[in-house]
Design an enzyme around this catalytic site. Structure first.
Site: not given
Ligand code: SAM
Length: 311
Positions: A124, A190, A243
């Site tokens: 997300a 990511d 990031c």
């Molecule tokens: N890849 C996305 C984009 O380019 O739009 C951005 C991702 S952001 C850096 C990291 C994401 O990891 C957040 O949306 C967060 O909600 C999610 N997240 C955190 N812990 C997680 C988990 N255990 N499993 C899946 N997602 C997770």
């Protein structure tokens, strides 16, 4: 010491000002100063709906000018924006997606092909997922995970606007990805991180982060990488990105991967080689193959990308 004082004046907490000075010396100030300026507005042309050439022509006609993102064929950053690009029909009908140049790097590094089985373990709001779909020409499947319901709502809207058809979204931690019983050709992780490369947008990160935050993220990142390597096919590719500018979330994670799993690091072309002696700690020379994007040199947010092949 003048550098330290200037970092404090910019709002960095004392432990982090000292840490960055130890890591980069005088460059710490150049990096910090670059993050005081806004990032250029960049966008990706959605080749699921229009060719790069046609879209460039349409925007040029309206007075928009832009330069190419070196690592992304479909990526551009605006140098002239006569009115907000988000009010154009091109944006509203999903012919373009606003995306930071650094965020375009991981999907290009993963290089997914039409028909492949791909996972996006932290998806997300879908910026990189939709780029993966675009590179796959909507063919094959992307299993995309996120834990944050609000960000998933945004993801659904983005994917729909962009005409992405090959994504299955899971509102779940990707730590449970093995329950699908699938072996993936390629995986993008990511990873959730402290986001210290995004101070342009989140200035509070200068003063409110602690070493505990870094350690917490590192723990989660290692668990996620371990899970990714479990469900990846032998010969499959994992791209790990953050990031964050912190070596603990980047090089130290990759060092741990090299020491504990049967993998090899693959070279990446753009950006600076990752650090092999952060804080004087000697890491594998292989780690140079991973890359860092820096605000002072690349004009992007701070970013880290590593490409790993499971043997
Ligand atoms: N890849 C996305 C984009 O380019 O739009 C951005 C991702 S952001 C850096 C990291 C994401 O990891 C957040 O949306 C967060 O909600 C999610 N997240 C955190 N812990 C997680 C988990 N255990 N499993 C899946 N997602 C997770």
């Amino acid at each position: 010491m003048a550098i330290l004082e200037k970092l404090l004046t910019l709002g960095y907490s004392k432990p982090f000002a000292e840490r960055y000075y130890q890591l980069w010396g005088e460059r710490a100030l150049r990096i910090a100063q670059a993050m005081e300026k806004p990032l250029p507005r960049c966008f990706r042309i959605n080749t699921l709906k229009i060719s790069v050439q046609n879209l460039v022509k349409r925007l040029n006609k309206k007075g928009f000018q832009f330069r190419r993102v070196p690592w992304a064929r479909e990526g551009f950053c605006l140098t002239r924006e006569p009115f907000s690009i988000t009010s154009t029909p091109e944006y509203l009908t999903g012919l373009i997606y606003i995306q930071e140049a650094s965020s375009m790097y991981p999907p290009v590094a993963l290089d997914p092909k039409p028909g492949e089985i791909v996972a996006d373990m932290a998806a997300a709001p879908g910026g990189k997922t939709s780029y993966l779909a675009q590179l796959m020409e909507n063919k094959g499947v992307i299993y995309a995970f996120d834990v944050d319901e609000d960000r998933l709502k945004e993801t659904r809207i983005n994917l729909s606007r962009l005409g992405v058809l090959n994504v299955i979204l899971f509102h779940s931690s990707s730590l449970y990805i093995d329950q699908l019983g699938i072996e993936f050709d390629k995986i993008l992780l990511d990873a959730p991180c402290t986001g210290s490369g995004t101070i342009h947008k989140n200035p509070e990160r200068k003063w409110n982060r602690t070493m505990d935050d870094i350690k917490f993220c590192q723990g989660l990142q290692m668990k996620l990488v371990e899970k990714a390597l479990e469900v990846l096919k032998p010969g499959g590719i994992l791209v790990y990105s953050t990031c964050s500018l912190e070596p603990e979330e980047n090089e130290f994670v990759i060092q741990w991967v090299l020491e504990n799993f049967d993998v090899e690091l693959l070279p990446l072309k753009y950006g600076e080689p990752a650090l092999t002696r952060p804080f004087g700690i000697e890491l594998s020379d292989e780690i140079k193959k991973a890359r860092r994007l820096y605000p002072d040199v690349h004009g992007t947010s701070g970013f880290f990308v590593a490409k790993i092949r499971k043997l």
